[in-house]
Design an enzyme around this catalytic site. Structure first.
Site, PDB file in Angstrom:
ATOM      1  N   HIS A 167       1.032  -1.280  -0.048  1.00 14.79           N
ATOM      2  CA  HIS A 167       0.095  -0.116  -0.009  1.00 14.79           C
ATOM      3  C   HIS A 167       1.016   1.339   0.310  1.00 14.79           C
ATOM      4  CE1 HIS A 167      -3.379   2.329   1.203  1.00 14.79           C
ATOM      5  NE2 HIS A 167      -2.270   3.111   2.264  1.00 14.79           N
ATOM      6  N   GLU A 168       2.140   1.344   0.660  1.00 20.74           N
ATOM      7  CA  GLU A 168       2.807   2.589   0.813  1.00 20.74           C
ATOM      8  C   GLU A 168       3.631   2.864  -0.553  1.00 20.74           C
ATOM      9  OE1 GLU A 168       2.027   4.499   3.136  1.00 20.74           O
ATOM     10  OE2 GLU A 168       1.477   3.151   4.401  1.00 20.74           O
ATOM     11  N   HIS A 171       2.007   4.322  -3.224  1.00 20.03           N
ATOM     12  CA  HIS A 171       1.445   5.734  -2.891  1.00 20.03           C
ATOM     13  C   HIS A 171       2.930   6.030  -4.041  1.00 20.03           C
ATOM     14  CE1 HIS A 171      -1.988   6.630  -0.559  1.00 20.03           C
ATOM     15  NE2 HIS A 171      -0.915   5.497   0.256  1.00 20.03           N
ATOM     16  N   TYR A 182      -4.062  14.579  -2.489  1.00 18.06           N
ATOM     17  CA  TYR A 182      -4.682  13.921  -1.809  1.00 18.06           C
ATOM     18  C   TYR A 182      -6.181  14.182  -0.286  1.00 18.06           C
ATOM     19  CZ  TYR A 182      -3.557   9.899   2.423  1.00 18.06           C
ATOM     20  OH  TYR A 182      -3.162   8.792   2.894  1.00 18.06           O
ATOM     21  N   GLU A 191      -5.740   6.747  -1.887  1.00 19.77           N
ATOM     22  CA  GLU A 191      -6.215   5.437  -0.837  1.00 19.77           C
ATOM     23  C   GLU A 191      -6.242   4.074  -1.725  1.00 19.77           C
ATOM     24  OE1 GLU A 191      -5.405   4.980   2.322  1.00 19.77           O
ATOM     25  OE2 GLU A 191      -3.991   6.528   1.869  1.00 19.77           O
ATOM     26  N   ASP A 264      -9.259  14.235   8.369  1.00 23.02           N
ATOM     27  CA  ASP A 264      -8.584  13.195   7.345  1.00 23.02           C
ATOM     28  C   ASP A 264      -8.353  13.680   5.763  1.00 23.02           C
ATOM     29  OD1 ASP A 264      -9.386   9.970   6.265  1.00 23.02           O
ATOM     30  OD2 ASP A 264      -7.527  10.698   6.881  1.00 23.02           O
ATOM     31  N   HIS A 269      -9.351   8.135   3.720  1.00 18.95           N
ATOM     32  CA  HIS A 269      -9.569   6.760   4.107  1.00 18.95           C
ATOM     33  C   HIS A 269     -10.609   6.099   4.865  1.00 18.95           C
ATOM     34  CE1 HIS A 269      -5.056   8.017   5.354  1.00 18.95           C
ATOM     35  NE2 HIS A 269      -4.924   7.158   4.999  1.00 18.95           N
TER      36      HIS A 269
END
Lengths: 348, 97
Positions: A167-168, A171, A182, A191, A264, A269
């Site tokens: 996932h990271e 990005h 974002y 996301e 957020d 998210h």
């Protein structure tokens, strides 16, 4: 150019790194990381002077280059080099998990989409582990990944979940390709794309077909104290956890439940549950390994020059439908349109 | 002096934990109170520079310091470059849970 020769060859440094005491290991690993850069620079100049680079640049094989750092519970990045590409695993589980996870993610993108690392140009993959104290988070800072150890009470270490590592890293891919901002719907897409490919990396590593996957993100990050199975569920948004301390999973599965909030970054998210679920539905309907059709459609959409950084769900959905038609024909397009329709997004 | 901490965002975004939480500095243990006050004074003299962009999954910390001079707000994102800010966030989280 004046040639500089290192007195200690790399194989000797590697043996010191494997067998030396802590101080010897530190020095050897640090030297290896620096030497690799210096050798590469020297080799590059030599090749360019000879003209050989013109052939090699088109034929050079893609290869992963990983460096894992230990942030030693501080917040200064990247920290101390603890494992470089090709080095044997040590005793630190977080280091080994980060190393293996970066490798699995690189291998997935290379095998599934012929992509050479985050930037498709062999970008080095760097990760820092043991960041901060009782740090219950992980993030991509634009150049590297950062992982905490969790608080040991509610959260385990964040390298324990392959899909979180992927996932990271994803990005970074999104930052290189679509640059989805974002915030708001574009941020929720950002996301979601990371959850999609995070899940696909895990499925690819397990050799799973779409119907056999768990479609969970971050399973294993909660300790047994938490009433929850994962951070998020793409199959059933809003069901991943319901805990007295952490609260309830608030992800919606349909546009009617879109959360309008300033928190957020506009709920990136939270509202990612909607495109996540659309991908899940498309992947199940298309069948087989999810990365082959559904994943390919989403990947080509991410790289589609028509995808704007400020894309809405509907704009992204329309491009997935167009790419589905282009790649796999009308039946695939219908599947994708129906998947988006099921979550309340118009993709026509 | 009252300090309110709000934590926003993160890979594990938990709305239940994102609500603002406050502490009255006078109720802190003496040694902690001294450290917190010193950090607050340092921040007032040299406020942290805001980050120009937000890293994906990084958390943002909003610290509101409310005293007789009125409220002062500081907002920082991970990784927190300012060591004083990072230390203050740690101390507040230790106390607030």
């Amino acid at each position: 150019m004046i040639a500089r020769c290192s007195i200690i060859p790399p194989n000797v440094l590697s043996r010191i790194a494997a067998n030396g005491n802590a101080a010897q290991r530190d020095a050897a690993l640090s030297t290896l990381a620096t030497d690799q850069t210096m050798r590469l620079v020297r080799a590059t100049y030599q090749l360019m002077e000879s003209g050989a680079h013109k052939v090699l640049m088109t034929a050079a094989p893609a290869a992963k280059q990983r460096t894992i750092y230990d942030a030693q519970h501080r917040e200064a990045l990247p920290g101390r080099v603890v494992r470089t590409e090709g080095a044997a695993a040590g005793k630190d589980a977080a280091v080994n998990e980060a190393y293996d996870g970066l490798g699995a993610t690189y291998d997935f993108y290379a095998a599934a989409y012929d992509r050479n690392s985050i930037d498709d140009e062999g970008m080095h993959l760097d990760a820092s582990v043991h960041y901060g104290t009782r740090y219950d988070n992980a993030f991509w800072n634009g150049q590297q990944m950062v992982f905490g150890d969790g608080d040991g009470d509610l959260f385990n270490r964040f390298t324990a979940a392959l899909d979180v590592i992927a996932h990271e890293l994803t990005h970074g891919v999104t930052g290189d390709e679509a640059r989805l901002v974002y915030t708001g719907e574009a941020g929720a897409l950002n996301e979601s794309v990371s959850d999609v490919f995070g899940s696909l990396v895990k499925q690819h590593a397990r050799g799973q077909k779409a119907q056999d996957a768990d479609w969970l993100i971050g399973q294993g990050l909660f300790t047994s104290k938490v009433r929850g199975i994962a951070l998020r569920s793409m199959k059933a948004p809003g069901t991943a956890f319901d805990d007295a301390v952490l609260g309830k999973d608030e992800q919606p599965a349909h546009m009617r439940d879109f959360v309008h909030t300033s928190a957020d970054n506009g709920g990136v998210h939270i509202n990612s549950g909607i495109p996540n679920h659309a991908f899940y539905l498309a992947a199940i309907a298309l069948g087989g390994h999810a990365w082959e059709k559904a994943g390919r459609i989403w990947y080509e959409t991410l790289r589609d020059k028509r995808l704007k950084p400020t894309a809405t769900f509907a704009q992204f959905a329309r491009l997935t439908a167009l790419n589905a038609s282009h790649l796999f024909g009308t039946p695939a397009r219908k599947v994708v349109v129906d998947a988006w329709s099921a979550v309340g997004v118009r993709a026509r | 002096m009252r300090i309110t901490l709000t934590i926003d965002g993160g890979l594990v975004y938990l709305p239940a934990r994102a609500a603002p939480r406050s502490v009255d500095v006078d109720t802190l243990p003496a040694n902690v109170r001294v450290e917190v006050c010193a950090l607050v004074d340092a921040l007032r003299q040299s406020p942290p520079r805001p980050r120009s962009s937000h890293a994906p999954d990084a958390r943002t910390y909003t610290i509101v310091i409310d005293d007789r001079n009125g409220p002062t707000t500081y907002r920082v994102s991970e990784p927190i470059d300012d060591a004083r800010c990072a230390a203050l966030v740690d101390k507040l989280r230790d106390h607030l849970g």
